[in-house]
Design an enzyme around this catalytic site. Structure first.
Site, PDB file in Angstrom:
ATOM      1  N   LYS A   8       0.833  -1.024   0.060  1.00  0.00           N
ATOM      2  CA  LYS A   8      -0.198   0.017  -0.068  1.00  0.00           C
ATOM      3  C   LYS A   8       0.900   1.348   0.014  1.00  0.00           C
ATOM      4  CE  LYS A   8       0.998   1.343   4.321  1.00  0.00           C
ATOM      5  NZ  LYS A   8       1.813   2.495   4.785  1.00  0.00           N
ATOM      6  N   GLY A 105       7.777   1.721   4.222  1.00  0.00           N
ATOM      7  CA  GLY A 105       6.379   2.574   4.375  1.00  0.00           C
ATOM      8  C   GLY A 105       5.417   1.778   3.415  1.00  0.00           C
ATOM      9  N   SER A 110       2.760  -6.098   7.304  1.00  0.00           N
ATOM     10  CA  SER A 110       1.301  -6.106   7.646  1.00  0.00           C
ATOM     11  C   SER A 110       0.474  -6.862   6.546  1.00  0.00           C
ATOM     12  CB  SER A 110       0.843  -4.782   7.688  1.00  0.00           C
ATOM     13  OG  SER A 110       1.437  -4.101   8.573  1.00  0.00           O
ATOM     14  N   ASP A 143      -2.056  -1.187  11.044  1.00  0.00           N
ATOM     15  CA  ASP A 143      -2.470  -0.941   9.738  1.00  0.00           C
ATOM     16  C   ASP A 143      -2.602  -2.610   9.054  1.00  0.00           C
ATOM     17  OD1 ASP A 143       0.344  -2.050   9.448  1.00  0.00           O
ATOM     18  OD2 ASP A 143       0.746  -0.521   7.937  1.00  0.00           O
TER      19      ASP A 143
END
Length: 281
Positions: A8, A105, A110, A143
């Site tokens: 993401k 980042g 996740s 997240d």
């Protein structure tokens, strides 16, 4: 069973206040991008068991980009242990091929954890709902739960309160660069000065992408760019090459640029060890 966890980017990120518990409240826009890992789980049959694996419920085999740390600290293992505790799952072998760079980042760890939960739910017919999967995922990281539904999302709180948004970057092209630089998230937060923005990202993101350059920010850039000028230089270079919007993702160190459809994507040397990714949405 095989699945492909995707990364993401953060389309803007505002740190709004420091909480009494030491964490920070923020607002951001999560947007999924097609950089993918590969994750496969196979049930270990008794005929394939060896004396060294008979008492171990999982084995993790890692390929691709190097992952620091011990296997038991990997989020895919933690996801398995979480559901194993609740459902007593069979012993498994986990094969993880890393293509999403770590410390970028991009949420690669996740994503792996969330996709592991979804894979186990399907493979072992646990019948967990989306909401239940999100609750499990939230215990693994703020997240992680985003990747359960894996759609454009406005996030608040510590990045764990989600509202879906109507947003498509279809037709735009992305050029993403992660230099060979490690940014400490803790240090990035330590240098942040929280403030409430005059206009929420939820409102800014409704405007044309071409207007985001003047209105959308990532607050981490203010603390990270002075420490790592190469990251700021990449953002500047992307704009010089014609990006309509460019930003650092999360607390870094990756930077992405969005280019209009039909724009010729630049071919730039971003330095030794840089990860470069180009794709049309």
């Amino acid at each position: 069973m095989l699945t492909f966890p995707n990364a993401k980017i953060n389309l803007g990120l505002n740190i709004t206040e420091k909480r009494p518990d030491g964490y920070h409240n923020l607002e951001t826009i999560f947007y999924p991008i097609p950089i993918e890992d590969a994750l496969e789980v196979t049930v270990r049959s008794e005929t394939n068991a060896t004396p060294s694996t008979q008492t171990v419920k999982y084995q993790l085999f890692q390929f691709g980009l190097e992952i620091a740390g011990e296997a038991e600290n990997n989020l895919v293992v933690k996801a398995y242990k979480l559901l194993d505790k609740a459902f007593n799952l069979p012993p498994i072998d986990i094969h993880l091929f890393k293509h999403i760079p770590s410390g970028a980042g991009l949420g690669g760890g996740s994503a792996d954890a969330a996709f592991m939960l979804k894979l186990l739910n399907e493979q072992f017919q646990l019948n967990l709902t989306t909401q239940q999967l999100e609750k499990y995922a939230a215990t693994l990281g703020a997240d992680c739960a985003f990747f359960i539904q894996n759609q454009p999302t406005y996030a608040e709180g510590i990045g764990n309160l989600f509202s879906p948004i109507s947003l498509s970057l279809k037709g735009y092209q992305i050029l993403l660069v992660k230099p060979d630089v490690f940014v400490s998230t803790r240090e990035a937060f330590a240098k942040i000065k929280p403030r409430h923005p005059e206009v929420s990202l939820k409102d800014i993101v409704r405007q044309p992408v071409e207007t985001w350059k003047d209105t959308m920010v990532n607050d981490f850039e203010e603390s990270v760019f002075p420490q790592f000028p190469v990251i700021g230089a990449i953002k500047q270079e992307l704009y010089q090459q014609g990006a309509v919007y460019a930003a650092m993702s999360g607390s870094g160190s990756s930077v992405f640029g969005l280019f209009a459809a039909g724009t010729e994507m630049p071919d730039i040397d971003f330095g030794k060890g840089a990860f470069v990714y180009k794709k049309e949405f």
